[in-house]
Design a protein around this motif. Structure first.
Motif, PDB file in Angstrom:
ATOM      1  N   THR A   4       0.849  -1.192   0.000  1.00 29.74           N
ATOM      2  CA  THR A   4       0.000   0.000   0.000  1.00 29.74           C
ATOM      3  C   THR A   4       0.884   1.241   0.000  1.00 29.74           C
ATOM      4  N   THR A   5       0.624   2.152  -0.922  1.00 28.12           N
ATOM      5  CA  THR A   5       1.393   3.390  -0.982  1.00 28.12           C
ATOM      6  C   THR A   5       0.797   4.408  -0.015  1.00 28.12           C
ATOM      7  N   ASP A   8       3.259   9.320  -1.869  1.00 27.74           N
ATOM      8  CA  ASP A   8       4.015   9.404  -3.117  1.00 27.74           C
ATOM      9  C   ASP A   8       3.795  10.822  -3.648  1.00 27.74           C
ATOM     10  N   ARG A  11      -1.445  10.980  -6.290  1.00 33.83           N
ATOM     11  CA  ARG A  11      -2.421  10.121  -5.621  1.00 33.83           C
ATOM     12  C   ARG A  11      -3.449   9.644  -6.625  1.00 33.83           C
ATOM     13  N   LEU A  24       8.271   9.205  -0.440  1.00 31.61           N
ATOM     14  CA  LEU A  24       7.804   7.841  -0.644  1.00 31.61           C
ATOM     15  C   LEU A  24       7.692   7.114   0.688  1.00 31.61           C
ATOM     16  N   SER A  25       6.594   6.377   0.841  1.00 36.10           N
ATOM     17  CA  SER A  25       6.438   5.462   1.968  1.00 36.10           C
ATOM     18  C   SER A  25       5.502   4.345   1.543  1.00 36.10           C
ATOM     19  N   LEU A  26       5.964   3.112   1.710  1.00 32.91           N
ATOM     20  CA  LEU A  26       5.176   1.933   1.356  1.00 32.91           C
ATOM     21  C   LEU A  26       4.945   1.088   2.595  1.00 32.91           C
ATOM     22  N   TYR A 250       6.192  -1.883 -10.555  1.00 31.67           N
ATOM     23  CA  TYR A 250       5.307  -0.876  -9.985  1.00 31.67           C
ATOM     24  C   TYR A 250       6.172   0.319  -9.599  1.00 31.67           C
ATOM     25  N   HIS A 253       6.959   8.116  -7.720  1.00 37.61           N
ATOM     26  CA  HIS A 253       7.916   8.988  -7.051  1.00 37.61           C
ATOM     27  C   HIS A 253       8.918   9.582  -8.040  1.00 37.61           C
ATOM     28  N   LEU A 274       2.131   3.548  -9.247  1.00 37.22           N
ATOM     29  CA  LEU A 274       1.829   3.238  -7.855  1.00 37.22           C
ATOM     30  C   LEU A 274       1.704   4.534  -7.050  1.00 37.22           C
ATOM     31  N   THR A 276      -0.059   7.461  -4.360  1.00 36.54           N
ATOM     32  CA  THR A 276      -0.614   7.442  -3.020  1.00 36.54           C
ATOM     33  C   THR A 276      -2.034   6.856  -3.046  1.00 36.54           C
ATOM     34  N   CYS A 279      -3.272   0.188  -3.580  1.00 33.92           N
ATOM     35  CA  CYS A 279      -2.963  -1.045  -2.863  1.00 33.92           C
ATOM     36  C   CYS A 279      -2.923  -2.171  -3.875  1.00 33.92           C
TER      37      CYS A 279
END
Length: 282
Positions: A4-5, A8, A11, A24-26, A250, A253, A274, A276, A279
């Motif tokens: 799940t993003t 980013d 969105r 970025l955060s996954l 995927y 960013h 991919l 924000t 999923c």
């Protein structure tokens, strides 16, 4: 595996409730382990998490791909809300990280106070380490292929003030091995996405590669959304990627949408965006 993003640069169009940032955060849910791969530059990932049915307190561990602020400065918010999980970061020398172009300079490095305040929770990695069952942090990345041309504006600065091109010794590669194959997480792939895939192939030569996930750093100057290199360079990268036995890519960013569309011409359905809020089941 469910990816799940949390944040980013862009969105999903219908998720106007989610915030974005250049970061970025996954969130990764894999065979009994929940982890974060990068945490953006602030608390945006944390604010988005409950809107995506993610509980930060249930995260078992986190991995920071490299020491640029848009991937790691959100760590302070994570540690405030999750009192247990360790955060894995590549060990490297004490340097400042900056962007320099056409007389302009900006700091793009990690908040060093973060390292000082939370030393008990941050684990510095010097070699390939299994940080959870089948979750591998890779400290040494192949240099078989050139690094992306967008790196040309990124420097380190030593304590005596000297600037040098960033070699990205501070970058990690995350590889998660599930029963049906590997998933490779790249962060920004400053070391080169081809080198990251090559590294995984060398370490796990007999494993199927289900997906490569993350940024490929194909932007040139982000403010202009330009590409690093030429259109032919990006298409050549797409051809090289297509030759690896990777089922899906995927990305988002720092790949940049111009480069994304050029890669899409080559990779077709093997490549997906991919943003924000997205999923995916890998």
């Amino acid at each position: 595996m469910i990816v799940t993003t949390l944040v980013d640069n862009s969105r999903l169009e219908h998720r106007t409730d989610l915030c974005v940032e250049r970061g970025l955060s996954l969130h990764i849910d894999t065979e009994g382990t929940k982890l974060l791969f990068d945490m953006g530059s602030g608390r945006t990932f944390f604010d988005n998490a409950p809107l995506l049915n993610i509980d930060i307190q249930e995260v078992d561990l986190a991995v920071i791909s490299h020491r640029h602020h848009d991937h790691c400065n959100g760590t302070s918010h994570f540690l405030e809300q999750n009192g247990v999980a360790k955060v894995y970061l590549k060990s490297c020398g004490d340097k400042d990280y900056c962007f320099r172009a056409f007389g302009f300079k900006s700091d793009v490095g990690i908040d060093k106070a973060l390292l000082e305040r939370t030393s008990g929770r941050i684990v510095l990695v010097t070699e390939t380490t299994q940080v959870a069952p089948n979750v591998h942090v890779i400290a040494k990345i192949s240099d078989k292929y050139p690094q992306p041309k967008g790196n040309q504006y990124l420097y380190t600065q030593s304590k005596d003030g000297r600037y040098e091109k960033d070699t990205f010794e501070h970058e990690l590669l995350l590889v998660i091995k599930e029963e049906d194959g590997l998933v490779i997480f790249t962060g920004c792939a400053h070391s080169g996405v081809l080198n990251m895939i090559e590294t995984a192939v060398e370490l796990f030569p007999n494993d199927r590669i289900k997906a490569v996930v993350g940024g490929f750093h194909l932007v040139g100057l982000p403010v202009f959304n330009s590409i690093g290199g030429t259109k032919d360079d990006i298409k050549a990268l797409g051809i090289a990627l297509s030759r690896y036995p990777v089922e899906k890519f995927y990305t988002g960013h720092c790949t940049g949408m111009k480069a994304y569309h050029l890669l899409k011409e080559v990779l077709g359905d093997r490549l997906e965006h991919l943003p924000t809020g997205r999923c995916v089941e890998v």
